[in-house]
Design an enzyme around this catalytic site. Structure first.
Site, short mmCIF file in Angstrom:
data_model
loop_
_atom_site.label_atom_id
_atom_site.label_comp_id
_atom_site.label_asym_id
_atom_site.label_seq_id
_atom_site.Cartn_x
_atom_site.Cartn_y
_atom_site.Cartn_z
N GLU A 1 -6.62 113.91 48.80
CA GLU A 1 -6.68 112.58 48.24
C GLU A 1 -5.82 112.43 47.14
O GLU A 1 -5.17 111.36 46.83
CB GLU A 1 -8.15 112.16 47.69
N GLY A 2 -5.27 113.37 46.49
CA GLY A 2 -4.17 113.21 45.38
C GLY A 2 -2.90 112.89 46.17
O GLY A 2 -2.23 111.91 45.85
N HIS A 3 -2.60 113.65 47.15
CA HIS A 3 -1.30 113.31 47.80
C HIS A 3 -1.40 111.81 48.49
O HIS A 3 -0.40 110.96 48.20
CB HIS A 3 -1.08 114.21 49.19
N ASP B 1 0.91 118.14 38.36
CA ASP B 1 2.07 118.98 38.23
C ASP B 1 3.07 118.31 37.01
O ASP B 1 4.20 117.85 37.37
CB ASP B 1 2.87 119.14 39.52
N LEU C 1 -7.88 117.95 42.30
CA LEU C 1 -7.53 118.52 43.80
C LEU C 1 -6.42 119.24 44.07
O LEU C 1 -5.51 118.85 43.18
CB LEU C 1 -7.41 117.07 44.66
#
Lengths: 289, 289
Positions: free
Chosen positions: A35-37, A151, A185
């Site tokens: 879900e992050g992507h 990141d 995530l």
């Protein structure tokens, strides 16, 4: 949604789309989407005429002892998820396509942010990141590129490259997406056994404890770092790689916390290395606090 | 012709021109223009809708003991010459504009062509060249970029960078322009005293002697190199930096000369370092020769 594996085909298409006046939003990923992507793709969808997602496990950013070979991959599943999130083109080149025999050009942000945190733990990592990201920028010709705040250091290094090299594009950083229990995530979460998955929660908990100290008025970064370390070191199955409490724009140390502050940590849970961070805007502490 | 000194202004203009479907030809120079530079501009004028010439003495490609401070500069004269050659825009940024305080991103072609010849004599030189050239490409957005064959090694290194990074542009190399007596044009020729100017002729003469040997049937690169060295070392006022007889595409040694061959040399004439080369296509020698 179209899948493209050839550099020239992707670049020709991107140049053609730009020539038609379309803006391209790029979401660089190493696949095994979560879900992050997908939150990056959704944001890119809102802001651009065309959305390109790259899906490439970049060998150049893995150290020789790291998990390049075992990094999870599932391109079919990724493509379905990307299509669902509104991606127009998935660019998924092979390693040979990106780094043919004799490949020898590297882009490096020297000093500063690249030498700290993950740069210290993973020598050569950011050289691999900046090199592949520059190639992806030149191949897909984006106006905006979307990175996750998980990141955080990567986004800072890439912003520096973009500024220094005069790349005509905007870097957009999107918030960390977490599981309901707080774990950030990550494609690497799939490595965790059920017990490790429970132990891993110490990472977000420790960072939250650091934030709480700041919210209670602590402005000494050393004490905040010690609190995060204390929580991690008293948790089972956790080995600390680093804990940093630093300037959120430069990753430099602050004598007194103020302005953008990043609480960042990397830990090993079993053999799995996980990173997480919290960024916050710290206001000067008045006599009240 | 317009003079632009600001990166953003140049880049915005280039993006706008590209958006209108125009092709941009870039002629990168360090100024103090001579007929060699102008031949690049004339070629760019024939092949592109818009011609941009950059004029920037790049500090990053000079070693600490080299001639950055004394490198000849005359922007007013350059601008008149550029206009006469059909240049539309001269891009002449300051050092501070190109490398603001804290600048820290570098592009490097490692190994291969960068470690030989001028790369060995001038450590860091090609790192400076590739970094500035990539910045100029990203600022001026060319479809074609024009370099002189006099800097043969530079063109090879830049081609390698362009291929590796997937830059969507073409590198065009144009022939060396020489004085009537054979000396290759160079902005550094202005450093020469009348006596040094006469001595410098040994450089093209020696290379021509090497070519003559090949034309007479010699296919051993060692013997050709020895002949070039012999002529240089028997000439007054010449100190040899290097002489190479190598593959003209890769700068690798050939056991037997065949295909594209480059005869290249660098010499000091007094304190002035000059380079020159001859490239030729060598056919296999039959029993006749």
């Amino acid at each position: 949604m179209d899948l493209i594996t050839n550099i020239k085909q992707m670049q020709d298409l991107a140049m053609k789309l730009k020539g038609e006046g379309k803006t391209i939003g790029l979401v660089p990923t190493m696949g095994y989407l979560h879900e992050g992507h997908l939150s990056l793709a959704v944001r890119a969808r809102q802001e651009n005429g065309i959305v390109v997602m790259s899906n490439f496990v970049n060998p150049l950013q893995f150290g020789p002892q790291e998990d390049f070979a075992t990094y999870p991959r599932d391109l079919d599943r990724d493509n379905k998820l990307a299509e669902g999130a509104g991606v127009d083109y998935v660019f998924a080149p092979s390693g040979e396509e990106m780094y043919p025999e004799g490949y020898s050009t590297y882009v490096e942000v020297k000093g500063g942010a690249t030498e700290k945190m993950c740069g210290r733990s993973r020598p050569g990592h950011f050289l691999g990141v900046t090199t592949v990201v520059l190639k992806l920028f030149l191949i897909t010709q984006p106006s905006r590129v979307y990175f996750g705040q998980k990141d955080a250091q990567q986004a800072i290094v890439i912003r520096k490259m973009v500024t220094d090299l005069n790349l005509p594009l905007e870097i957009v950083t999107c918030p960390i997406v977490r599981e309901r229990d707080g774990l950030a995530l990550s494609s690497r979460n799939t490595y965790l056994s059920p017990e490790e998955r429970r132990n891993a929660l110490a990472l977000p908990h420790a960072l939250a404890a650091g934030r709480q100290l700041i919210q209670q008025g602590e402005r000494n970064p050393v004490r905040v770092r010690e609190e995060i370390l204390r929580v991690l070191e008293s948790s089972p199955g956790i080995r600390v790689d680093y804990v940093e409490v630093v300037d959120g724009r430069t990753l430099e140390e602050q004598p007194v916390l103020q302005g953008p502050v990043l609480l960042a940590a990397a830990v090993f849970v079993g053999k799995t290395r996980l990173i997480d961070n919290i960024d916050l805007e710290v206001v000067p502490c008045t006599a009240v606090c």
